[in-house]
Design an enzyme around this catalytic site. Structure first.
Site, PDB file in Angstrom:
ATOM      1  N   HIS A  62      -0.997   1.135   3.301  1.00  0.00           N
ATOM      2  CA  HIS A  62      -2.634   1.204   2.851  1.00  0.00           C
ATOM      3  C   HIS A  62      -3.164  -0.177   3.023  1.00  0.00           C
ATOM      4  O   HIS A  62      -2.893  -0.993   2.270  1.00  0.00           O
ATOM      5  CB  HIS A  62      -2.824   2.017   1.441  1.00  0.00           C
ATOM      6  CG  HIS A  62      -4.409   1.987   1.277  1.00  0.00           C
ATOM      7  ND1 HIS A  62      -4.723   3.100   0.672  1.00  0.00           N
ATOM      8  CD2 HIS A  62      -5.285   1.146   1.305  1.00  0.00           C
ATOM      9  CE1 HIS A  62      -6.129   2.844   0.332  1.00  0.00           C
ATOM     10  NE2 HIS A  62      -6.426   1.702   0.810  1.00  0.00           N
TER      11      HIS A  62
ATOM     12  N   HIS B 170      -6.580  -2.846   4.524  1.00  0.00           N
ATOM     13  CA  HIS B 170      -7.813  -3.211   5.135  1.00  0.00           C
ATOM     14  C   HIS B 170      -7.796  -4.585   5.749  1.00  0.00           C
ATOM     15  O   HIS B 170      -7.223  -5.349   5.247  1.00  0.00           O
ATOM     16  CB  HIS B 170      -8.911  -3.232   4.127  1.00  0.00           C
ATOM     17  CG  HIS B 170      -9.042  -1.954   3.349  1.00  0.00           C
ATOM     18  ND1 HIS B 170      -9.934  -0.962   3.970  1.00  0.00           N
ATOM     19  CD2 HIS B 170      -8.352  -1.348   2.192  1.00  0.00           C
ATOM     20  CE1 HIS B 170      -9.917  -0.002   2.940  1.00  0.00           C
ATOM     21  NE2 HIS B 170      -9.066  -0.290   1.715  1.00  0.00           N
TER      22      HIS B 170
ATOM     23  N   LYS C 293      -8.339   9.943   6.641  1.00  0.00           N
ATOM     24  CA  LYS C 293      -8.678   9.598   5.318  1.00  0.00           C
ATOM     25  C   LYS C 293     -10.132   9.794   4.876  1.00  0.00           C
ATOM     26  O   LYS C 293     -11.457  10.121   5.301  1.00  0.00           O
ATOM     27  CB  LYS C 293      -9.223   7.789   5.249  1.00  0.00           C
ATOM     28  CG  LYS C 293      -9.640   6.993   4.109  1.00  0.00           C
ATOM     29  CD  LYS C 293      -8.470   6.790   2.990  1.00  0.00           C
ATOM     30  CE  LYS C 293      -8.910   6.436   1.783  1.00  0.00           C
ATOM     31  NZ  LYS C 293      -8.746   4.958   1.630  1.00  0.00           N
TER      32      LYS C 293
ATOM     33  N   HIS D  93      -9.059   8.821  -1.223  1.00  0.00           N
ATOM     34  CA  HIS D  93      -9.756   7.816  -2.249  1.00  0.00           C
ATOM     35  C   HIS D  93     -10.014   8.964  -3.288  1.00  0.00           C
ATOM     36  O   HIS D  93     -10.961   9.723  -3.336  1.00  0.00           O
ATOM     37  CB  HIS D  93     -10.823   7.105  -1.633  1.00  0.00           C
ATOM     38  CG  HIS D  93     -11.268   6.399  -2.836  1.00  0.00           C
ATOM     39  ND1 HIS D  93     -11.161   4.978  -2.770  1.00  0.00           N
ATOM     40  CD2 HIS D  93     -11.697   6.531  -3.916  1.00  0.00           C
ATOM     41  CE1 HIS D  93     -11.587   4.262  -3.777  1.00  0.00           C
ATOM     42  NE2 HIS D  93     -11.947   5.062  -4.606  1.00  0.00           N
TER      43      HIS D  93
ATOM     44  N   HIS E 113      -3.715   4.699  -3.807  1.00  0.00           N
ATOM     45  CA  HIS E 113      -3.832   3.567  -4.921  1.00  0.00           C
ATOM     46  C   HIS E 113      -3.868   4.319  -6.357  1.00  0.00           C
ATOM     47  O   HIS E 113      -5.199   4.249  -6.935  1.00  0.00           O
ATOM     48  CB  HIS E 113      -5.066   2.720  -4.670  1.00  0.00           C
ATOM     49  CG  HIS E 113      -6.353   3.260  -4.001  1.00  0.00           C
ATOM     50  ND1 HIS E 113      -6.991   4.282  -4.577  1.00  0.00           N
ATOM     51  CD2 HIS E 113      -6.988   2.827  -2.899  1.00  0.00           C
ATOM     52  CE1 HIS E 113      -7.999   4.505  -3.692  1.00  0.00           C
ATOM     53  NE2 HIS E 113      -7.856   3.703  -2.903  1.00  0.00           N
TER      54      HIS E 113
ATOM     55  N   ASP F  93      -3.374  -1.780  -0.476  1.00  0.00           N
ATOM     56  CA  ASP F  93      -4.856  -1.813  -0.650  1.00  0.00           C
ATOM     57  C   ASP F  93      -5.485  -3.236  -0.443  1.00  0.00           C
ATOM     58  O   ASP F  93      -6.347  -3.469  -0.880  1.00  0.00           O
ATOM     59  CB  ASP F  93      -5.343  -1.214  -1.517  1.00  0.00           C
ATOM     60  CG  ASP F  93      -6.797  -0.661  -1.651  1.00  0.00           C
ATOM     61  OD1 ASP F  93      -7.327  -0.654  -0.431  1.00  0.00           O
ATOM     62  OD2 ASP F  93      -7.489  -0.353  -2.427  1.00  0.00           O
TER      63      ASP F  93
HETATM   64  O1  DOR Z   1     -11.506  -1.971  -3.862  1.00  0.00           O
HETATM   65  C1  DOR Z   1     -11.427  -1.567  -3.121  1.00  0.00           C
HETATM   66  N1  DOR Z   1     -11.781  -2.138  -1.797  1.00  0.00           N
HETATM   67  N2  DOR Z   1     -11.156  -0.178  -2.888  1.00  0.00           N
HETATM   68  C2  DOR Z   1     -11.575   0.490  -1.787  1.00  0.00           C
HETATM   69  O2  DOR Z   1     -11.258   1.724  -1.769  1.00  0.00           O
HETATM   70  C3  DOR Z   1     -12.017   0.036  -0.587  1.00  0.00           C
HETATM   71  C4  DOR Z   1     -11.688  -1.392  -0.522  1.00  0.00           C
HETATM   72  C5  DOR Z   1     -12.271  -2.248   0.623  1.00  0.00           C
HETATM   73  O3  DOR Z   1     -12.608  -1.760   1.667  1.00  0.00           O
HETATM   74  O4  DOR Z   1     -12.954  -3.341   0.090  1.00  0.00           O
HETATM   75 ZN    ZN Z   2      -8.340   1.014   0.409  1.00  0.00          ZN
END
Ligand code: DOR
Ligand code: ZN
Length: 343
Positions: free
Chosen positions: A13, A15, A99, A136, A174, A247
């Site tokens: 997971h 980003h 997702k 999520h 998460h 995450d």
């Molecule tokens: O804290 C988070 N940031 N939770 C999420 O689900 C998305 C993520 C983000 O993309 O910044």
């Molecule tokens: Zn995430």
């Protein structure tokens, strides 16, 4: 010096954004992890296989020379997603999951799903095509206490989804509560969960330790100590339903340190070390390899990695900030001492 060697791990997971931020953050992940499940919450979101291919190419371009790293792409589910697109996704080897963001639950989730029942035909298609659904799991009602949103999501939606689509592989992403752990433990082998380093290391006091701590703010938000303890127990149990998903969610430092700061912990610069810290505190370093390197690959039905990484008990300090040329991103645990270091 005590060391531990693991099969090279994956991050299930992650980003990484685009452009200059992508170029800044990706090398940190690529030096630790062989593969990562890439989140599709860009602006606009990655909703088609064509967009996923394009995004994958941009990520590949950001991998430094000499490092090998494979981005595993996901699609962002919306009310407008078609069954044909999901079929196409299942037929390519680019997209590995889809997702589900409840609309408004988190960063760039506006295009997410407002009415979950309405997308049941899409969930049926995912089940048919054997494409995993990543969730999520938080309700978005403004009148639901922010600390209850995961638990209520499980009661209101997830229980029904799992019952309706028993063959659908689901990752509750998460997880942050003991209720989520119990739910996943008692569900079939098709239901698994990822765990972040921040939710293993911190409880909600870390948000307000001597003052407000924006770099500990993510969604789902940190919970009480009893929940953190349940997460650590799950991660270190050797149960293959629980595996590593950082995450890591980079936001520019000024967008975190402001009156209304963005949600997301940028853990990539020390991800594996942070997990090692959590496992060492639980006296369970022997359980780290399954969690970090085996169970996720098995769930996604991908081969386990063949290389190795070594961590040494060798204290080091996390950088206060990373990036250059106008990009400044503050890592989780910036400036703090960690005991385990990736060699
Ligand atoms: O804290 C988070 N940031 N939770 C999420 O689900 C998305 C993520 C983000 O993309 O910044
Ligand atoms: Zn995430």
């Amino acid at each position: 010096m005590q060391t531990i060697t693991l099969t090279r791990p994956d991050d299930w997971h992650l980003h990484v954004r685009t452009g200059a931020v992508l170029k800044t953050v990706l090398p940190y992940t690529a030096r630790q992890f062989a593969r990562a499940i890439i989140m599709p919450n860009l602006k606009p979101p990655v909703t088609t296989v064509a967009q996923a291919c394009q995004y994958r190419e941009e990520i590949r371009q950001a991998v430094p020379e000499g490092m090998d790293f494979a981005p595993l792409m996901t699609l962002y589910l919306t009310a407008a997603t078609t069954e044909a697109e999901l079929k196409l996704a299942a037929e390519t080897d680019v997209v590995h999951a889809v997702k589900l963001y409840p609309a408004g639950a988190t960063t760039n989730s506006d295009a997410g799903v407002g009415n979950i029942q309405q997308i049941y035909p899409l969930l049926a298609a995912l089940e048919r095509h054997d494409l995993p659904l990543l969730i999520h799991g938080e309700v978005t009602d403004a009148d639901c206490d922010i600390f209850d949103r995961e638990r209520v999501f499980i009661d209101r939606y997830l229980t029904a989804i799992v019952a309706e689509f028993p063959a659908l592989r689901i990752v509750l992403e998460h997880v942050t509560t003991s209720e989520a752990v119990q739910f996943v433990e008692s569900a079939s082998a098709n239901v698994a969960a990822t765990l972040t380093p921040q939710h293993l290391l911190f409880n909600r006091n870390a948000l307000l330790a001597g003052g407000i701590r924006p770099h500990h703010y993510c969604l789902p938000i940190l919970k009480r100590e009893q929940h953190r303890a349940a997460l650590v127990a799950a991660a270190t149990s050797g149960n293959p339903k629980f595996f590593l998903g950082t995450d890591s969610a980079p936001h520019l430092t000024p967008l975190k340190e402001t009156a209304c700061g963005c949600a997301g912990c940028f853990s990539a610069p020390a991800a594996l070390e942070l997990y090692a810290e959590a496992f060492a505190r639980a006296d369970a370093l022997d359980k780290l390899e399954g969690f970090a390197s085996f169970y996720g690959a098995d769930f996604y039905r991908l081969p386990r990695n063949t290389g190795t990484v070594t961590l040494a008990q060798s204290p080091w300090t996390v950088a206060p900030v990373v990036g250059e040329d106008g990009v400044a991103i503050t890592p989780l645990q910036a400036g703090e001492l960690l005991n385990w270091k990736l060699l």
